[in-house]
Design a protein around this motif. Sequence first.
Motif, mmCIF file in Angstrom:
data_model
loop_
_atom_site.group_PDB
_atom_site.id
_atom_site.type_symbol
_atom_site.label_atom_id
_atom_site.label_comp_id
_atom_site.label_asym_id
_atom_site.label_seq_id
_atom_site.Cartn_x
_atom_site.Cartn_y
_atom_site.Cartn_z
ATOM 1 N N GLY A 8 78.553 -49.116 -1.196
ATOM 2 C CA GLY A 8 79.906 -48.458 -2.324
ATOM 3 C C GLY A 8 80.305 -49.406 -3.127
ATOM 4 O O GLY A 8 79.787 -50.643 -3.411
ATOM 5 N N GLN A 61 80.699 -47.607 -10.694
ATOM 6 C CA GLN A 61 80.349 -46.224 -9.900
ATOM 7 C C GLN A 61 78.890 -45.882 -10.257
ATOM 8 O O GLN A 61 77.895 -45.919 -9.599
ATOM 9 N N GLU A 91 76.562 -43.729 4.365
ATOM 10 C CA GLU A 91 77.106 -44.417 3.184
ATOM 11 C C GLU A 91 78.450 -45.039 3.320
ATOM 12 O O GLU A 91 79.291 -44.783 4.422
ATOM 13 N N HIS A 92 78.840 -46.055 2.569
ATOM 14 C CA HIS A 92 80.265 -46.415 2.190
ATOM 15 C C HIS A 92 80.757 -45.902 0.911
ATOM 16 O O HIS A 92 80.066 -46.214 -0.084
ATOM 17 N N SER A 93 82.081 -45.293 0.977
ATOM 18 C CA SER A 93 82.748 -44.774 -0.175
ATOM 19 C C SER A 93 81.795 -44.166 -1.173
ATOM 20 O O SER A 93 81.304 -43.036 -0.561
ATOM 21 N N LEU A 94 81.617 -44.491 -2.346
ATOM 22 C CA LEU A 94 80.796 -43.951 -3.260
ATOM 23 C C LEU A 94 79.352 -43.764 -3.153
ATOM 24 O O LEU A 94 78.684 -42.972 -3.611
#
Length: 164
Positions: A8, A61, A91-94
Motif C-alpha cells: 500500500g 497510489q 494486500e495492504h490498503s491500496l
Amino acid sequence: MTTLIFPGQGSQYIGMSKDFYTNYKIAKNVIEEIEDYTLLPIKNIIFEDKLNQLNLTQFTQICIFASSISIYKVLEENIDLNKYQSIKMLEHSLGEYTALAASKKISIKEASELLKIRGELMNSAIAPNLSGMAALIGLDSKSLEKIILNNNLDLYIANDNSPQ
C-alpha cells in the motif's frame, strides 16, 4: 499454498520497479498502458520524480499500482502460476486494487481509472500541509497514546499494524 502480497501507500520510492521495466517487455507495456489510461507521466514520476510528485497521494497510489501490477505481470508471464494449487492474494490498503486486477476481478484499465480518481479525491480532501501521516516503528500504540495525551497533542492514531 502460495501467497502474493501487494503493498500500500508508504512503500513508494524513486526507481521502484525500474529493473523490471528495463528488463521485461511486459512490465514496460503495462506501465505504458496505465499511462495511456490515466494520461499521467507515470514512468517519469516513478523513475525520476523531478517534480517531487511521487509522495503526493494524487500520484502515489497509481504509481504503486503501476509498479506492483507490472511486476506481477512479469511473474505471470515467466512462472506457471497454474501449477500452484492455491494462490492467495493479500494486500495492504491500496494494494487491494492490485490484488483485484491480478486476480482478474477487475481489469487493469478499471483499476487505473479508479485509482486516478481515488488519488485525486484523497489529495484534495484537505488543504495541503494541514494534515499528515507518519509511520512509527518500534513503539506500541498504548505508549504512543500516552505521549499524545500527556503532551496535549492534536494527533490521532489511525492504524495499529502490529503489537510491536
